[in-house]
Design an enzyme around this catalytic site. Structure first.
Site, PDB file in Angstrom:
ATOM      1  N   SER A 114      59.765 -27.454 -38.720  1.00 39.76           N
ATOM      2  CA  SER A 114      58.395 -27.945 -38.753  1.00 39.76           C
ATOM      3  C   SER A 114      57.501 -27.081 -39.631  1.00 39.76           C
ATOM      4  CB  SER A 114      57.817 -27.979 -37.335  1.00 39.76           C
ATOM      5  OG  SER A 114      56.435 -28.284 -37.349  1.00 39.76           O
ATOM      6  N   LYS A 236      58.458 -40.112 -42.439  1.00 42.54           N
ATOM      7  CA  LYS A 236      58.617 -40.184 -40.990  1.00 42.54           C
ATOM      8  C   LYS A 236      57.383 -40.823 -40.347  1.00 42.54           C
ATOM      9  CE  LYS A 236      59.760 -37.158 -37.058  1.00 42.54           C
ATOM     10  NZ  LYS A 236      58.567 -37.315 -36.202  1.00 42.54           N
ATOM     11  N   HIS A 260      56.204 -40.633 -33.217  1.00 39.35           N
ATOM     12  CA  HIS A 260      55.817 -39.252 -32.907  1.00 39.35           C
ATOM     13  C   HIS A 260      56.120 -38.913 -31.440  1.00 39.35           C
ATOM     14  CE1 HIS A 260      53.751 -36.128 -35.301  1.00 39.35           C
ATOM     15  NE2 HIS A 260      53.477 -35.576 -34.138  1.00 39.35           N
TER      16      HIS A 260
END
Length: 363
Positions: A114, A236, A260
């Protein structure tokens, strides 16, 4: 919170890691990891939708030489189980992303790091023994986005995963009620020195329309990003045929069906519902991946049957990390892979290429 090296003997499924992690995590941390947007409708739907799909068994199939290997964006992977990007692994274990990467490497698994990791992306890559992708939050200034991209390229990341579905945070009421705050010393270090969006202040107004969305990325920014990097770019957060078409049109190398984890907009459909819609729109032009509620190998099998090339695992990696550190992450992935292999054996699928809609009952 440091995880324990010894994995409890009764951990035999991902739900067991979740149960043990809940017992060890303080309430605010538990609200952050397991919480969702608003009423949690989408997060719950992600789980329920996979559970509602029924499988069709096949008997006496020739399963000699069966395997779960795949090739994805130049990587030869032993299975289609990928660790999704999750922020701040240091909340769950003292070794943070280093421990997660070690657990991934022990099982030949791909990990997506991330932007909001608590460790510099270069340090994670330097110690990692397996392949990494980098999840990118595009920044208000293009030069800051480009800094992140160039750092990821230089550190050896193999692809960029651009998260599109959270230009603003969802309303995470569980976190708010629990009073979650990042502990002192833990921050998104990869964003140090970058310019935040300019936010205006007005009484009684949230920041959403007072500067946050002015700085949010747009489709033309994806085209620009593609022109700036040699890495594959996956988008994404794709949940509709319309956005799937736009993604291909701007040159995306792959898409990830994702809401998410139900942490952004509550009320979206489950990813199991959106996946076949997106896969039909993509029509094989680029790989389609999927996350959201994958808790069993049978869930992964269902996703592959509905058009995914691979699946991403989010919250369970943090549960496993909190309970068993690197060994817990490796064990969690081993459980999932074993479940996938059993599911393939009992549905008569010798390899991933043989998994199609006929795995689903009634198709």
């Amino acid at each position: 919170m440091a995880g324990q090296a010894e994995i409890p003997a009764d951990v035999v499924a991902l739900c067991d890691y979740e149960r043990h992690a809940a017992e060890r995590m303080p309430a605010p941390l538990r609200a952050y990891v397991d919480g969702a947007g608003a009423d949690g409708l989408t997060a719950a739907a992600n789980l329920a939708a996979w559970q509602a799909i029924r499988l069709q068994s096949r008997l006496l199939r020739d399963m000699r030489g069966a395997h779960t290997d795949l090739r994805l964006f130049g990587l030869d992977l032993p299975h289609p189980l990928i660790l999704a990007p999750v922020a701040f692994h240091g909340l769950a274990h003292a070794e943070a992303e280093h421990a997660t990467a070690l657990g991934a490497a022990a099982t030949g698994s791909l990990m997506v790091v991330s932007t909001q990791s608590g460790l510099p992306l270069e340090e994670i890559a330097a110690r990692a023994q397996g392949p990494l992708w980098f999840q990118l939050y595009m920044q208000p200034r293009r030069e800051d986005t480009l800094r992140l991209v160039h750092r990821a390229e230089a550190a050896g990341y193999r692809a960029l995963v651009v998260t599109l579905d959270a230009p603003v945070n969802g309303l995470r009421n569980m976190e708010q009620r629990a009073g979650f705050r990042l502990p002192e010393g833990l921050r998104a270090v990869n964003l140090d020195g970058m310019t935040p969006p300019e936010i205006r202040s007005e009484p009684g107004r949230a920041a959403t329309f007072l500067g946050l969305m002015d700085a949010a990325p747009r489709w033309e920014d994806i085209g620009w990003l593609k022109s700036q990097t040699r890495l594959p770019v996956l988008l994404k957060g794709i949940m509709s045929a319309h956005d799937a078409e736009r993604a291909v049109a701007v040159g995306a190398d792959g898409v990830i069906v994702s809401n998410h984890g139900g942490r952004a907009l509550d009320g979206l459909p489950a990813t199991a519902e959106a996946l076949p819609v997106v896969a039909r729109a993509i029509a094989g032009r680029v790989p389609v991946l999927c996350d959201g509620g994958i808790r069993r190998g049978t869930d992964a099998l269902k996703a592959l049957a509905l058009g995914a090339s691979a699946v991403l695992i989010g919250r369970p990696q943090i549960h496993a990390l909190a309970v068993g550190g690197a060994a817990g992450v490796a064990h969690m992935l081993t459980i999932l892979r074993a479940e996938l292999e059993v599911a393939m054996a009992l549905t008569g699928r010798r390899d991933l290429a043989g998994i199609d809609e006929s795995v689903i009952w009634g198709t």
